[in-house]
Scaffold this motif. Sequence first.
Motif, PDB file in Angstrom:
ATOM      1  N   LEU A 258       0.831  -1.197   0.000  1.00  0.00           N
ATOM      2  CA  LEU A 258       0.000   0.000   0.000  1.00  0.00           C
ATOM      3  C   LEU A 258       0.872   1.256   0.000  1.00  0.00           C
ATOM      4  N   VAL A 259       1.884   1.265   0.846  1.00  0.00           N
ATOM      5  CA  VAL A 259       2.785   2.417   0.922  1.00  0.00           C
ATOM      6  C   VAL A 259       3.437   2.677  -0.433  1.00  0.00           C
ATOM      7  N   LYS A 260       3.915   1.624  -1.078  1.00  0.00           N
ATOM      8  CA  LYS A 260       4.549   1.764  -2.399  1.00  0.00           C
ATOM      9  C   LYS A 260       3.560   2.267  -3.434  1.00  0.00           C
ATOM     10  N   ALA A 261       2.333   1.761  -3.384  1.00  0.00           N
ATOM     11  CA  ALA A 261       1.322   2.171  -4.357  1.00  0.00           C
ATOM     12  C   ALA A 261       0.982   3.654  -4.206  1.00  0.00           C
ATOM     13  N   VAL A 262       0.889   4.123  -2.963  1.00  0.00           N
ATOM     14  CA  VAL A 262       0.618   5.546  -2.727  1.00  0.00           C
ATOM     15  C   VAL A 262       1.745   6.396  -3.282  1.00  0.00           C
ATOM     16  N   ARG A 263       2.969   6.019  -2.975  1.00  0.00           N
ATOM     17  CA  ARG A 263       4.115   6.813  -3.427  1.00  0.00           C
ATOM     18  C   ARG A 263       4.253   6.797  -4.948  1.00  0.00           C
ATOM     19  N   ALA A 264       4.025   5.638  -5.538  1.00  0.00           N
ATOM     20  CA  ALA A 264       4.127   5.537  -6.996  1.00  0.00           C
ATOM     21  C   ALA A 264       3.044   6.373  -7.664  1.00  0.00           C
ATOM     22  N   GLY A 265       1.842   6.337  -7.108  1.00  0.00           N
ATOM     23  CA  GLY A 265       0.754   7.118  -7.664  1.00  0.00           C
ATOM     24  C   GLY A 265       1.002   8.606  -7.570  1.00  0.00           C
ATOM     25  N   LEU A 266       1.528   9.053  -6.452  1.00  0.00           N
ATOM     26  CA  LEU A 266       1.844  10.468  -6.280  1.00  0.00           C
ATOM     27  C   LEU A 266       2.962  10.897  -7.218  1.00  0.00           C
ATOM     28  N   ALA A 267       3.954  10.039  -7.398  1.00  0.00           N
ATOM     29  CA  ALA A 267       5.050  10.351  -8.313  1.00  0.00           C
ATOM     30  C   ALA A 267       4.539  10.480  -9.742  1.00  0.00           C
ATOM     31  N   GLU A 268       3.606   9.613 -10.119  1.00  0.00           N
ATOM     32  CA  GLU A 268       3.060   9.649 -11.470  1.00  0.00           C
ATOM     33  C   GLU A 268       2.207  10.891 -11.697  1.00  0.00           C
ATOM     34  N   ALA A 269       1.498  11.311 -10.658  1.00  0.00           N
ATOM     35  CA  ALA A 269       0.614  12.479 -10.773  1.00  0.00           C
ATOM     36  C   ALA A 269       1.332  13.799 -10.539  1.00  0.00           C
TER      37      ALA A 269
ATOM     38  N   VAL B  30      -6.447   3.618  -4.660  1.00  0.00           N
ATOM     39  CA  VAL B  30      -5.410   2.815  -4.014  1.00  0.00           C
ATOM     40  C   VAL B  30      -5.904   2.191  -2.716  1.00  0.00           C
ATOM     41  N   LEU B  31      -6.609   2.948  -1.904  1.00  0.00           N
ATOM     42  CA  LEU B  31      -7.076   2.414  -0.626  1.00  0.00           C
ATOM     43  C   LEU B  31      -8.126   1.329  -0.816  1.00  0.00           C
ATOM     44  N   ALA B  32      -8.938   1.459  -1.862  1.00  0.00           N
ATOM     45  CA  ALA B  32      -9.929   0.411  -2.142  1.00  0.00           C
ATOM     46  C   ALA B  32      -9.261  -0.877  -2.612  1.00  0.00           C
ATOM     47  N   GLU B  33      -8.089  -0.760  -3.225  1.00  0.00           N
ATOM     48  CA  GLU B  33      -7.367  -1.926  -3.739  1.00  0.00           C
ATOM     49  C   GLU B  33      -6.502  -2.605  -2.678  1.00  0.00           C
ATOM     50  N   HIS B  34      -6.265  -1.936  -1.562  1.00  0.00           N
ATOM     51  CA  HIS B  34      -5.371  -2.483  -0.526  1.00  0.00           C
ATOM     52  C   HIS B  34      -6.057  -2.379   0.836  1.00  0.00           C
ATOM     53  N   ILE B  35      -6.995  -3.242   1.100  1.00  0.00           N
ATOM     54  CA  ILE B  35      -7.707  -3.217   2.376  1.00  0.00           C
ATOM     55  C   ILE B  35      -6.846  -3.869   3.459  1.00  0.00           C
TER      56      ILE B  35
END
Length: 229
Positions: free
Chosen positions: A7-18, A52-57
């Motif tokens: 989850l942490v990686k997904a958040v960071r990757a998403g923010l980097a992409e945006a 992201v949060l919906a994908e990583h409960i």
Amino acid sequence: MNADEELVKAVRAGLAEAADPGKAPAMRAYMKSAMPFRGVAKPQRSALLKRVLAEHILPDRVTYSATVLQLWRTAEFREERYAAIDLSGYRAYRQWQAPGAIPMYEEMIVSGAWWDYVDELAIRRIGPILRSARAQVTPVMLDWAAGRSLWRRRTAIICQVGAKEATDTDLLTRAIEPAIAEPEFFLRKGIGWALREYAKTAPDWVRSFVDEHPGLSGLSRREALKHIG
């Protein structure tokens, strides 16, 4: 405690992409932030976090707390800390908004030490927990109000903003009074804000409070009476 690293990686990757590097300097300057920004505006960040949060409960309270704090403590960009706050209040984890979460929020308040973090945590996290468990949380807020930490004190003062008829006026009074003589802007502004908001529900009470506390700063007084005269 084991955080959900995916989850942490997904958040960071998403923010980097945006990220929008062109917006980042102005956002950092506005917030007077030592930590850099990615340049991700709130609407984009909210859409990302919703997905992201919906994908990583997260499976349990321990993992939830560990993941929030992992994202918070290791943040390199301010939006990552905003994401930690969003994660902490995600609807799937509503059952964990209880007194046991107070130490986590206290760490975030003290280490965040700025209004954008603290106000969200005070009003949208601490406040609801207080209203659901007054006997346990009220003594904590009174302790914070009497302490030396600026941001704990501000939290105790403003945590009932928006509570309307559920406002505990004894707690509000006892949170404000130790800070009345303080010159600190964020305390004076917090007092005025808390009183102004409660004035929408109980204008006579606020007017009486102001009359009975002549030591209130001009800023606090003006804010408190802004809409009631």
